[in-house]
Design a protein around this motif. Structure first.
Motif, short mmCIF file in Angstrom:
data_model
loop_
_atom_site.label_atom_id
_atom_site.label_comp_id
_atom_site.label_asym_id
_atom_site.label_seq_id
_atom_site.Cartn_x
_atom_site.Cartn_y
_atom_site.Cartn_z
N SER A 76 0.83 -1.21 0.00
CA SER A 76 0.00 0.00 0.00
C SER A 76 0.86 1.26 0.00
O SER A 76 0.57 2.22 -0.71
N THR A 79 2.46 1.60 -3.47
CA THR A 79 1.49 2.04 -4.47
C THR A 79 1.20 3.54 -4.32
O THR A 79 1.13 4.27 -5.32
N ALA A 83 2.11 6.38 -7.34
CA ALA A 83 1.03 7.04 -8.10
C ALA A 83 1.44 8.38 -8.70
O ALA A 83 1.27 8.59 -9.92
N LYS A 106 8.78 0.18 -8.40
CA LYS A 106 8.21 -0.98 -9.10
C LYS A 106 8.98 -2.25 -8.75
O LYS A 106 8.38 -3.30 -8.52
N ARG A 109 8.07 -3.24 -5.22
CA ARG A 109 6.73 -3.85 -5.17
C ARG A 109 6.75 -5.26 -5.75
O ARG A 109 6.12 -6.17 -5.21
#
Length: 139
Positions: A76, A79, A83, A106, A109
């Motif tokens: 979370s 992300t 954004a 990226k 993640r």
């Protein structure tokens, strides 16, 4: 004074205090009564096979559940950090530093999503390193 336990009500009773004791109640020792009904315990009391009360230990989350919850929290954060960087890329206004930062997030993640593939999962997890921007935010 006598102590009783009812599996039907999952309750304890003392003959001198309770005027009504369920028919299925069985007599228990004062020690068992004190152990299960007068102290804070880690678990719940329930009927055993013999009708006497037993301690049913609390079952917490498993190591896997704990690891996956942590992973999801970290995803979370990643992300949310990605954004605005992705927005800059999509509208063609990303700087080279923003593009590199987005790539780092990226990769982070992606590695988070692969923790279940590690040999030591869930007890021994090699958590990926958070991109530097989050570790040392500008003040």
């Amino acid at each position: 004074m006598k102590y009783f336990y009812s599996g039907a009500t999952n309750g304890a009773y003392i003959d001198s205090l309770n005027t009504s004791i369920p028919e299925d109640a069985v007599e228990i020792s004062k020690e068992l009564y004190c152990e299960l009904f007068t102290t804070t315990i880690d678990g719940t009391v329930g009927p055993g096979a013999d009708g006497l009360p037993v301690l049913i230990p609390s079952v917490g989350p498993t190591d896997e559940e704990i690891a996956l919850r942590r992973r999801d929290r970290l995803l979370s954060v990643a992300t949310a950090r990605m954004a605005p960087l992705q927005d800059a890329v999509e509208i063609g206004e990303a700087t080279a530093d923003e593009d590199a930062e987005l790539t780092a997030w990226k990769r982070y993640r992606m590695l988070l999503n692969r923790i279940q593939q590690q040999d030591g999962f869930p007890q021994n997890i090699d958590w990926p390193t958070v991109p530097n921007e989050l570790q040392n935010p500008a003040e």
